[in-house]
Design a protein around this motif. Structure first.
Motif, PDB file in Angstrom:
ATOM      1  N   THR A   1      -2.333-105.186 -33.260  1.00  0.00           N
ATOM      2  CA  THR A   1      -0.883-105.076 -33.401  1.00  0.00           C
ATOM      3  C   THR A   1      -0.540-103.801 -34.149  1.00  0.00           C
ATOM      4  O   THR A   1      -1.355-103.286 -34.927  1.00  0.00           O
ATOM      5  CB  THR A   1      -0.322-106.288 -34.172  1.00  0.00           C
ATOM      6  OG1 THR A   1      -0.961-106.372 -35.451  1.00  0.00           O
ATOM      7  CG2 THR A   1      -0.581-107.582 -33.409  1.00  0.00           C
ATOM      8  N   ASN A   2       0.669-103.292 -33.921  1.00  0.00           N
ATOM      9  CA  ASN A   2       1.117-102.055 -34.568  1.00  0.00           C
ATOM     10  C   ASN A   2       2.543-102.270 -35.074  1.00  0.00           C
ATOM     11  O   ASN A   2       3.518-101.856 -34.462  1.00  0.00           O
ATOM     12  CB  ASN A   2       1.058-100.889 -33.587  1.00  0.00           C
ATOM     13  CG  ASN A   2       1.399 -99.567 -34.259  1.00  0.00           C
ATOM     14  OD1 ASN A   2       1.236 -99.428 -35.471  1.00  0.00           O
ATOM     15  ND2 ASN A   2       1.894 -98.615 -33.486  1.00  0.00           N
ATOM     16  N   ILE A   3       2.647-102.963 -36.199  1.00  0.00           N
ATOM     17  CA  ILE A   3       3.951-103.307 -36.771  1.00  0.00           C
ATOM     18  C   ILE A   3       4.145-102.470 -38.029  1.00  0.00           C
ATOM     19  O   ILE A   3       3.359-102.544 -38.981  1.00  0.00           O
ATOM     20  CB  ILE A   3       4.032-104.811 -37.100  1.00  0.00           C
ATOM     21  CG1 ILE A   3       3.851-105.632 -35.812  1.00  0.00           C
ATOM     22  CG2 ILE A   3       5.348-105.156 -37.781  1.00  0.00           C
ATOM     23  CD1 ILE A   3       3.763-107.112 -36.028  1.00  0.00           C
ATOM     24  N   LYS A   4       5.199-101.656 -38.036  1.00  0.00           N
ATOM     25  CA  LYS A   4       5.472-100.731 -39.151  1.00  0.00           C
ATOM     26  C   LYS A   4       6.824-101.051 -39.789  1.00  0.00           C
ATOM     27  O   LYS A   4       7.687-100.189 -39.928  1.00  0.00           O
ATOM     28  CB  LYS A   4       5.465 -99.284 -38.651  1.00  0.00           C
ATOM     29  CG  LYS A   4       4.189 -98.856 -37.943  1.00  0.00           C
ATOM     30  CD  LYS A   4       2.993 -98.848 -38.874  1.00  0.00           C
ATOM     31  CE  LYS A   4       1.741 -98.335 -38.172  1.00  0.00           C
ATOM     32  NZ  LYS A   4       0.558 -98.382 -39.049  1.00  0.00           N
ATOM     33  N   THR A   5       7.039-102.310 -40.152  1.00  0.00           N
ATOM     34  CA  THR A   5       8.322-102.707 -40.730  1.00  0.00           C
ATOM     35  C   THR A   5       8.338-102.628 -42.257  1.00  0.00           C
ATOM     36  O   THR A   5       9.372-102.865 -42.882  1.00  0.00           O
ATOM     37  CB  THR A   5       8.656-104.146 -40.298  1.00  0.00           C
ATOM     38  OG1 THR A   5       7.557-105.005 -40.644  1.00  0.00           O
ATOM     39  CG2 THR A   5       8.888-104.214 -38.797  1.00  0.00           C
ATOM     40  N   ASN A   6       7.168-102.323 -42.867  1.00  0.00           N
ATOM     41  CA  ASN A   6       7.064-102.205 -44.329  1.00  0.00           C
ATOM     42  C   ASN A   6       7.538-103.465 -45.058  1.00  0.00           C
ATOM     43  O   ASN A   6       8.227-103.392 -46.083  1.00  0.00           O
ATOM     44  CB  ASN A   6       7.852-100.979 -44.819  1.00  0.00           C
ATOM     45  CG  ASN A   6       7.301 -99.689 -44.294  1.00  0.00           C
ATOM     46  OD1 ASN A   6       6.071 -99.514 -44.204  1.00  0.00           O
ATOM     47  ND2 ASN A   6       8.183 -98.760 -43.923  1.00  0.00           N
ATOM     48  N   ASP A   7       7.196-104.613 -44.489  1.00  0.00           N
ATOM     49  CA  ASP A   7       7.555-105.882 -45.124  1.00  0.00           C
ATOM     50  C   ASP A   7       6.400-106.871 -44.935  1.00  0.00           C
ATOM     51  O   ASP A   7       5.266-106.472 -44.637  1.00  0.00           O
ATOM     52  CB  ASP A   7       8.861-106.440 -44.544  1.00  0.00           C
ATOM     53  CG  ASP A   7       8.808-106.594 -43.028  1.00  0.00           C
ATOM     54  OD1 ASP A   7       7.692-106.485 -42.456  1.00  0.00           O
ATOM     55  OD2 ASP A   7       9.864-106.820 -42.416  1.00  0.00           O
ATOM     56  N   GLU A   8       6.686-108.161 -45.114  1.00  0.00           N
ATOM     57  CA  GLU A   8       5.649-109.178 -44.987  1.00  0.00           C
ATOM     58  C   GLU A   8       5.049-109.225 -43.583  1.00  0.00           C
ATOM     59  O   GLU A   8       3.865-109.536 -43.410  1.00  0.00           O
ATOM     60  CB  GLU A   8       6.207-110.551 -45.361  1.00  0.00           C
ATOM     61  CG  GLU A   8       6.493-110.747 -46.836  1.00  0.00           C
ATOM     62  CD  GLU A   8       7.817-110.137 -47.256  1.00  0.00           C
ATOM     63  OE1 GLU A   8       8.508-109.546 -46.392  1.00  0.00           O
ATOM     64  OE2 GLU A   8       8.168-110.237 -48.444  1.00  0.00           O
ATOM     65  N   LEU A   9       5.857-108.927 -42.558  1.00  0.00           N
ATOM     66  CA  LEU A   9       5.347-108.927 -41.185  1.00  0.00           C
ATOM     67  C   LEU A   9       4.310-107.826 -40.991  1.00  0.00           C
ATOM     68  O   LEU A   9       3.324-108.011 -40.273  1.00  0.00           O
ATOM     69  CB  LEU A   9       6.494-108.759 -40.191  1.00  0.00           C
ATOM     70  CG  LEU A   9       7.414-109.972 -40.008  1.00  0.00           C
ATOM     71  CD1 LEU A   9       8.594-109.633 -39.103  1.00  0.00           C
ATOM     72  CD2 LEU A   9       6.629-111.149 -39.424  1.00  0.00           C
ATOM     73  N   ALA A  10       4.532-106.680 -41.609  1.00  0.00           N
ATOM     74  CA  ALA A  10       3.551-105.589 -41.534  1.00  0.00           C
ATOM     75  C   ALA A  10       2.249-105.994 -42.232  1.00  0.00           C
ATOM     76  O   ALA A  10       1.147-105.692 -41.752  1.00  0.00           O
ATOM     77  CB  ALA A  10       4.116-104.319 -42.168  1.00  0.00           C
TER      78      ALA A  10
END
Length: 470
Positions: A109-118
């Motif tokens: 995965t490539n999630i860059k939301t800078n939160d818990e999801l990242a």
């Protein structure tokens, strides 16, 4: 293939809708209260029963309605995009988890939301990397096992032949006279050398089956004549225990098969039947023409098999009874090799038995020969893992009856995908399962087999050296 739990896709649609509706509700309640308050104040300044009042009243109503509509539209649009920003990384995680479930350990995965999801995304990627390394180690271990089995078997067989020749020459006093005690000692050595040679040959067969290098020489064969030749050959062994070999089959067609391989299977089954049958009993050898195959059977009146033994009897190295195994010998690979030969030709092999009554071993040979042989896992196979998952699915769907049905299917060796789909279709016709339950069970079974197929497809199958070792 459809998703195993296809209704899960509605989770994200529902999430988007609920979040959008939440924004709409919040966006309407606050401004709606303000507009209502403004509407009441404005209405109080208007003079009733005048033409001006009617015009202003209509204008006020239209303005309030227009403002509410515009607020609702803007709130829905904003809410939709905000909800998508929340659900998009969750969707990505879900899709990656599905790929991981199917055996694709390269999913990331490539999630860059800078939160818990990242942070969850990073944890998922680390988990997938660890699983990928473990899978690669397993594949390398399996490859090394196949290489070791094949090469070692060949290397061990090489000195056996000259060793036997030299021992036989000594026994026949080719190099000079020997004493009776020396002859007895040589006989013991020769018997054990022959046993060692048989073990090596069994391992060679196993390595050929697993490497898809099992040789078949197909030719048109009269099945009735073939069975008679095999029975005539085995009669000498049967007469040692005064056992009668009875052929009960009628007229059979000539089909294209490898007679040597079919003889190998039949000889093994008859040999086992003779070993475990009492003296003076009868063994029946039968063959029946079916729709698209011939079904062979060997029926004895021996010690029989328990339900657990019937399930495990085709596993490598499995010995039904410790004391009997020591008495009659054997490597525990004979039935495993039979299974590999039959399954290589897309046939089936199974047993029906009752303790102290006897056993009947069945196997089928399709009319159409299979020229492109596929590798079959017989040592360290994933069959046990697949069957465990199938058992869980049947119990989840059928409750306690699921375990009973699973045991029956397992005894008949009908836990392959096609047989299971046929069985599920029968349950639906008998109104035991509703259509939605049957379809869900089929999807789950399909997913179990597709996961294992993808794992097998990722493995490098070792091809043994091209020696003429048949």
């Amino acid at each position: 293939m459809k998703e195993p739990f296809y209704h899960k896709k509605h989770i994200f649609i529902s999430f988007d809708i609920k979040l959008t509706l939440l924004f709409l509700l919040v966006g309407l309640v606050g401004p709606g209260l303000g507009i209502g308050y403004f509407y009441l104040i404005a209405h109080s300044f208007l003079i009733e029963n005048s033409e001006f009042f009617i015009e202003q009243h209509m204008l006020l109503n239209a303005s309030a309605l227009l403002i509410i509509i515009l607020i609702a539209i803007n709130t829905m649009i904003i809410g939709f995009f905000i909800s998508r920003s929340f659900s998009k990384p969750i969707r990505e995680l879900y899709r990656a988890a599905q790929e991981l479930e199917k055996g694709n350990f390269k999913a990331r995965t490539n999630i860059k939301t800078n939160d818990e999801l990242a942070q969850l995304s990073d944890a998922f990627n680390r988990c997938a990397l660890a699983l990928s390394n473990m899978e690669e180690e397993r594949i390398n271990l399996d490859k090394s096992k196949s290489e070791f089995l094949s090469i070692t078997s060949h290397e061990l067989r090489t000195p056996i032949t000259p060793l036997k020749v030299q021992l036989q020459m000594l026994q026949q006093e080719y190099f000079g006279t020997i004493t009776d005690q020396q002859k007895e000692s040589l006989e013991v050595i020769l018997r054990n050398t022959e046993r060692l040679n048989k073990i090596i040959e069994d391992f060679l067969e196993i390595s050929r089956i697993e490497a898809a290098r099992l040789k078949f020489v197909f030719r048109q064969t009269n099945i009735s004549i073939l069975i008679k030749e095999i029975v005539d050959f085995m009669n000498g062994f049967a007469q040692q225990k005064n056992i009668t070999l009875l052929i009960t089959c009628g007229a059979l067609p000539s089909i294209e098969i490898d007679p040597d391989r079919i003889s190998q299977v039949l000889r093994n089954l008859i040999h086992n039947a003779i070993k475990f049958s009492p003296e003076g009993s009868c063994i029946e050898i039968d063959a029946q023409e079916k729709k698209d195959h011939i079904q062979f059977s060997v029926k004895d009146r021996g010690i029989g098999l328990t339900a657990d033994d019937q399930i495990r009897v085709f596993e490598p190295f499995y010995q039904v009874n410790g004391s009997l195994s020591r008495k009659f010998g054997g490597t525990g690979l004979g039935l495993t090799i039979c299974r590999g030969i039959i399954e290589a030709q897309k046939g089936k092999i199974w047993v029906e038995s009752k303790p102290s009554v006897g056993s009947t071993f069945y196997f089928t040979v399709p009319f159409t020969p299979v020229y492109n042989i596929e590798p079959i896992k017989v040592l360290f196979s994933k069959k046990g893992d697949i069957e465990k998952k199938i058992r869980i699915e049947l119990m989840n769907t059928l409750g306690p009856m699921g375990e009973i049905e699973f045991n029956e299917l397992q005894q008949k060796h009908s836990l392959n995908k096609d047989d299971l789909f046929t069985y599920i279709g029968w349950l639906e016709k008998q109104c035991i399962l509703r259509n939605i339950q049957a379809e869900k069970l089929k999807r789950n079974i399909e997913n179990i087999f597709s996961v294992e197929d993808q794992k097998e497809g990722s493995e490098h199958i070792y091809k043994e050296p091209r020696w003429d070792d048949r």
